[in-house]
Every structure is written in C-alpha cells, then in structure tokens.
Design a protein around this motif. Sequence first.
Motif, PDB file in Angstrom:
ATOM      1  N   GLY A 415       0.808  -1.208   0.000  1.00  0.00           N
ATOM      2  CA  GLY A 415       0.000   0.000   0.000  1.00  0.00           C
ATOM      3  C   GLY A 415       0.839   1.255   0.000  1.00  0.00           C
ATOM      4  O   GLY A 415       0.552   2.226  -0.715  1.00  0.00           O
ATOM      5  N   THR A 416       1.896   1.245   0.780  1.00  0.00           N
ATOM      6  CA  THR A 416       2.776   2.411   0.865  1.00  0.00           C
ATOM      7  C   THR A 416       3.526   2.635  -0.451  1.00  0.00           C
ATOM      8  O   THR A 416       3.608   3.760  -0.951  1.00  0.00           O
ATOM      9  CB  THR A 416       3.793   2.229   1.999  1.00  0.00           C
ATOM     10  OG1 THR A 416       3.104   1.869   3.185  1.00  0.00           O
ATOM     11  CG2 THR A 416       4.566   3.504   2.244  1.00  0.00           C
ATOM     12  N   LEU A 417       4.096   1.576  -0.993  1.00  0.00           N
ATOM     13  CA  LEU A 417       4.851   1.695  -2.241  1.00  0.00           C
ATOM     14  C   LEU A 417       3.974   2.203  -3.378  1.00  0.00           C
ATOM     15  O   LEU A 417       4.413   3.037  -4.185  1.00  0.00           O
ATOM     16  CB  LEU A 417       5.470   0.341  -2.612  1.00  0.00           C
ATOM     17  CG  LEU A 417       6.685  -0.076  -1.780  1.00  0.00           C
ATOM     18  CD1 LEU A 417       6.982  -1.561  -1.963  1.00  0.00           C
ATOM     19  CD2 LEU A 417       7.909   0.759  -2.148  1.00  0.00           C
ATOM     20  N   LEU A 418       2.755   1.708  -3.456  1.00  0.00           N
ATOM     21  CA  LEU A 418       1.844   2.176  -4.505  1.00  0.00           C
ATOM     22  C   LEU A 418       1.578   3.675  -4.353  1.00  0.00           C
ATOM     23  O   LEU A 418       1.564   4.419  -5.347  1.00  0.00           O
ATOM     24  CB  LEU A 418       0.531   1.392  -4.450  1.00  0.00           C
ATOM     25  CG  LEU A 418      -0.515   1.753  -5.508  1.00  0.00           C
ATOM     26  CD1 LEU A 418       0.033   1.526  -6.913  1.00  0.00           C
ATOM     27  CD2 LEU A 418      -1.795   0.949  -5.302  1.00  0.00           C
ATOM     28  N   ALA A 419       1.375   4.122  -3.120  1.00  0.00           N
ATOM     29  CA  ALA A 419       1.169   5.559  -2.880  1.00  0.00           C
ATOM     30  C   ALA A 419       2.406   6.353  -3.292  1.00  0.00           C
ATOM     31  O   ALA A 419       2.298   7.420  -3.915  1.00  0.00           O
ATOM     32  CB  ALA A 419       0.845   5.803  -1.406  1.00  0.00           C
ATOM     33  N   PHE A 420       3.605   5.840  -2.977  1.00  0.00           N
ATOM     34  CA  PHE A 420       4.840   6.531  -3.348  1.00  0.00           C
ATOM     35  C   PHE A 420       4.960   6.677  -4.857  1.00  0.00           C
ATOM     36  O   PHE A 420       5.369   7.720  -5.375  1.00  0.00           O
ATOM     37  CB  PHE A 420       6.053   5.768  -2.812  1.00  0.00           C
ATOM     38  CG  PHE A 420       6.251   5.877  -1.318  1.00  0.00           C
ATOM     39  CD1 PHE A 420       5.349   6.549  -0.515  1.00  0.00           C
ATOM     40  CD2 PHE A 420       7.357   5.290  -0.712  1.00  0.00           C
ATOM     41  CE1 PHE A 420       5.527   6.647   0.850  1.00  0.00           C
ATOM     42  CE2 PHE A 420       7.561   5.384   0.655  1.00  0.00           C
ATOM     43  CZ  PHE A 420       6.640   6.062   1.438  1.00  0.00           C
ATOM     44  N   VAL A 421       4.624   5.612  -5.582  1.00  0.00           N
ATOM     45  CA  VAL A 421       4.708   5.640  -7.039  1.00  0.00           C
ATOM     46  C   VAL A 421       3.805   6.739  -7.606  1.00  0.00           C
ATOM     47  O   VAL A 421       4.232   7.558  -8.437  1.00  0.00           O
ATOM     48  CB  VAL A 421       4.315   4.266  -7.642  1.00  0.00           C
ATOM     49  CG1 VAL A 421       4.137   4.374  -9.159  1.00  0.00           C
ATOM     50  CG2 VAL A 421       5.364   3.219  -7.310  1.00  0.00           C
ATOM     51  N   LEU A 422       2.573   6.776  -7.141  1.00  0.00           N
ATOM     52  CA  LEU A 422       1.605   7.718  -7.703  1.00  0.00           C
ATOM     53  C   LEU A 422       1.890   9.158  -7.276  1.00  0.00           C
ATOM     54  O   LEU A 422       1.666  10.093  -8.053  1.00  0.00           O
ATOM     55  CB  LEU A 422       0.197   7.298  -7.304  1.00  0.00           C
ATOM     56  CG  LEU A 422      -0.249   5.956  -7.909  1.00  0.00           C
ATOM     57  CD1 LEU A 422      -1.621   5.550  -7.396  1.00  0.00           C
ATOM     58  CD2 LEU A 422      -0.257   6.014  -9.429  1.00  0.00           C
ATOM     59  N   VAL A 423       2.401   9.357  -6.066  1.00  0.00           N
ATOM     60  CA  VAL A 423       2.770  10.716  -5.639  1.00  0.00           C
ATOM     61  C   VAL A 423       3.944  11.231  -6.482  1.00  0.00           C
ATOM     62  O   VAL A 423       3.975  12.400  -6.896  1.00  0.00           O
ATOM     63  CB  VAL A 423       3.125  10.751  -4.142  1.00  0.00           C
ATOM     64  CG1 VAL A 423       3.821  12.056  -3.768  1.00  0.00           C
ATOM     65  CG2 VAL A 423       1.862  10.588  -3.300  1.00  0.00           C
ATOM     66  N   SER A 424       4.901  10.357  -6.766  1.00  0.00           N
ATOM     67  CA  SER A 424       6.053  10.757  -7.590  1.00  0.00           C
ATOM     68  C   SER A 424       5.593  11.155  -8.993  1.00  0.00           C
ATOM     69  O   SER A 424       6.037  12.184  -9.537  1.00  0.00           O
ATOM     70  CB  SER A 424       7.062   9.605  -7.671  1.00  0.00           C
ATOM     71  OG  SER A 424       7.584   9.297  -6.396  1.00  0.00           O
TER      72      SER A 424
END
Length: 521
Positions: A415-424
């Motif tokens: 969940g965290t990694l997916l959020a990081f990808v989309l924020v970037s």
Amino acid sequence: MASIFAKKPLAVLLGEASSTGHGTLKRTLGAGNLVALGVGAIIGAGLFVRTAAAAAQASGPGVTLAFIVAAIGCVFAGLCYAEFAAMIPIAGSAYTYAYTTMGEFVAWVIGWALIMEYALGAATVSIAWSEYLNKLLEVFGTSIPYNLSHSPFEHAVVNGVTQHGFINLPALLVIVALSLLLVKGTQESAIFNAVVVVLKVAIVLVFIAVGWQFINPANHTPYLIPADQAPIGPHSYSDWNKHGWGGILGGAAIVFFAFIGFDAVSTAAQEAKNPKRDMPIGILGSLAICTVLYILFGHVLTGVASWREFADPALGGEASVAYAIRAHMPGYGWLATAVTVGILLGFTSVILVMLMGQSRVFFSMAKDGLMPKAFSELHPRFNTPYKSNLMLMVFVGLFAAFVPGSLAGDLTSFGTLLAFVLVSIGIWIMRRSDPAQPRPFRAPLSSPSFPLVPILGAGICLLLIFALDAFTLKVAFGWMFLGFIVYFLYGRNNSKLQQGIVVVPTEMDEEAFIKPDSRNL
C-alpha cells in the motif's frame, strides 16, 4: 455524471487549506512535532525485526546497503511528498495529491491502498505489541494468560497442554487507549509521541554504542551472500533476489517496511502551524535521522552476530536483537530487556501515528463524499475527527482482538509503495499542468522536461513492489479489486465532484456549490 478521472480543482484544495472556520482541523504542530511524528512512525517493528530477517533471507551483512537502497527510493518519494505538502497543506496526503493531478478514480485507489498501510498496519503492530508485552512481563516472572492474549484462531502447546486463544486483550486495549488519546487532541498526542520517540531512540543509540565494541570483522566477510550459498534452515539462496546484488534489492523490499511512516507526516499538513516551511522539515528530517540510525544498527547487528545465525527461524525475526546481545555481548543482559522496552515503545508510537494518518485520510475522503459523512465530523470541543477515530477504534480493535497478525504479511509495504509511485508521478503532472503555482519547496531535478526525481522515485518503488513475494501481491491485488467494487457501488454515486458539486470553505465554513472546471472533466 462526470468522468471517473475528473480532477478536483487546485483552487478548491487551496481554499480548504486556508480555511480557519468551524469544521477545520486546528493548526497546533511545529517543525519539531512533525519530525518527532515522522520518527515515531518510522522506528518500530521494522528496525528491530526486519533487519535480521533481511540479512538472513537475502542480503547478509549487505543489509546496510539494502537500507541505503530502500532509503534512496524513500528520499525521491519524500522530496515529492515535501513539495506537495508545502504547496497543498491539507489532510489526506497521497489521496489528496492524486485527486488534483490524476483524478478521482486514481485518488480512490490510493485512499483504498492506504488502508493497508494505516488501518491494517496499526492492527498488525498492536498484535505484535501484545506479544512483546508478554515477553517483557516474562522477565519479571509473570505473563498474560494465553487465551487473553491470542486470537480465537490461534492455539499452542504450553507446558504440555494445548491452549486456545479467545481474545487478544492487550492489542485491543492499546488500540482503545491511543484512539481516545487522538480524540482528546492532536497536540496532546504529539507530546506523548515526542516522549516515546526520545526514549526509543535512546535505546537504539545505546545498542549501537555498546554493540560497536563487540563487532567481529569476520562476520562481515563476504559482505554479499555468494551465488553458490547452500540453503540454511528453511532459506534457499538460488533466486536472483536472494544473493549478491540482487539480494540487496530483495533485502531492500524486506526492510522497506522499516521506513513506512514518514509519509504519515503529510497527513498532518492541515494541522501544521507553518506548513510551507515545516512540512519539508518534518518529512525529510525524520527520514534522514532514521536512515542514519538504520545503517548503523544493521552494521552493528550483523557484526555482533553472523547473518547465518539469524537464518534460524527462531532467531531471524522477533528474538534477533535480544539473541545477539545475550549470545555475543556478555555482561549486557539488561540491554536485551531494554531493547524489548524499546520495541514496545516503538510499536506504541507507530500505532498512534498510523491511527492518526488513517483518520485524516478518511476525513478528506468523507469531505469529498467518497466515504460516509461521519468520518469528516469534528468534535465540538477538541476539534478532532472523533467519529473517524472512534469507528477506527472499533474496526481496528476488532481486527487486533480476533484476527491473527500473520494474515497481514507485507500488505502494508504494498500500500505504501503504490502511494509513493503515484505521488512521484503526480509531481511531474503538476509541474506540467500548473507550472506557475507557487511552490514553497521544490523537489530538485523535477522539471517537466527533466523529471529525474519523480522518475527515480516511481521506478525504484515499482521495483520494490515486484520484489515482494507472490502471495502478498495476489492478496494485495484482491484487496484493490474489492476497492474498485466499493467505488463503483458507493464512492462514485456519492462523490460531490461526480454530482457537479465541490465545497469551497470560507472562514464561516459556509458551503458554496460550484460546477467544477470543465477542463478537469
């Protein structure tokens, strides 16, 4: 009905961020509070549990390099978070940023994924908190009965007698206590968190300082697990991400869990006194402090004891640090007990920040109509989203009390990694769509023509997603599919943006309804 990729106008978000009337969160947090919030969320189970696990399963002594790789991915994502948080200082974090850059459906995907990080993470950590409370009590010759500290789905043989769990009472009680603290107020929660952070960081520093004297250089040779390494216990090293430089990447995916939390600082943006200055300090400052501590901790732990010893399932997880102290640091048995206290403190602050982060994400989603309105209602006296906190207390508490913690796995990392990808990716989109928007903090090397930092942030985090085990990915994608169903059955039908309504708050918190910009539909 508008497109599911309709964007929330940036002007509306900025209006919400500057609103000061009834129905808005109180700005009570300074830069120091935000750094402590980040450190409180980051240093927890990951450091004490995942370090030995990553060394034993993939990285060997090179776990220090695995921490660096994971940190690099977090730094790139953190720079993007810092730019967004300073520019749009509003609760909701990645969910909010996606709403104005990639549209409602992508925002929902992030909001749903963050449940895996915050709510599920808080429940899982509370179960581990219960286990370590028992470990600490055993030092003093007592313990909580098995049936009152385990799920009904768990059983074990204790002194030759099969014991069955009934309820994990300590896990439930810590969720209730911290939820009520969050209802009382953000400032009170921040003060409590700051005290806990000081204590647990002190214990980490003592372990590093004392353990350095017991480092055996032979334990760091070879520094990477060789390709021809024979299996040790249940661990095989033939896969590409289990040895050599591939093992560093595999180890980074494991220890990434230890970095989860710095993004939770951005969920408190609407409660920062001076978000334009303090949010970047809170996000990047906490990340920098924890990265240095992690590298030193990993170096000492794999120097005091060989990584091969941690390949024993009994040592490569919860008991790893205590084992290293008792087996290789004579005269420092008290430090093993202190580490257990440090783990309990770490768990406590992580649960607190995770519950706070989830309530703020739900607060923003409810404001947009994607969640029931109750999640956005503030306490008349404390000005906190108390109904959100209380509902989370019930649902997270029930999970903690009656579900085994092993079910969560690495879902929080996904969940965290997916959020990081989309924020970037969102930073690059925002630089192209709103180049003139004032940015108190600018992520370097992120221009529309040369988006190096966003590309590296998204790319490294994508690599770490695919480095997760297959079972975790299957469960995560199943959870996301369930989220799609919920969105189309509830979220889309109740979305204010889909109904042609957006809320523009004023100092009186009056609702003015306007049609969204047709360019965003």
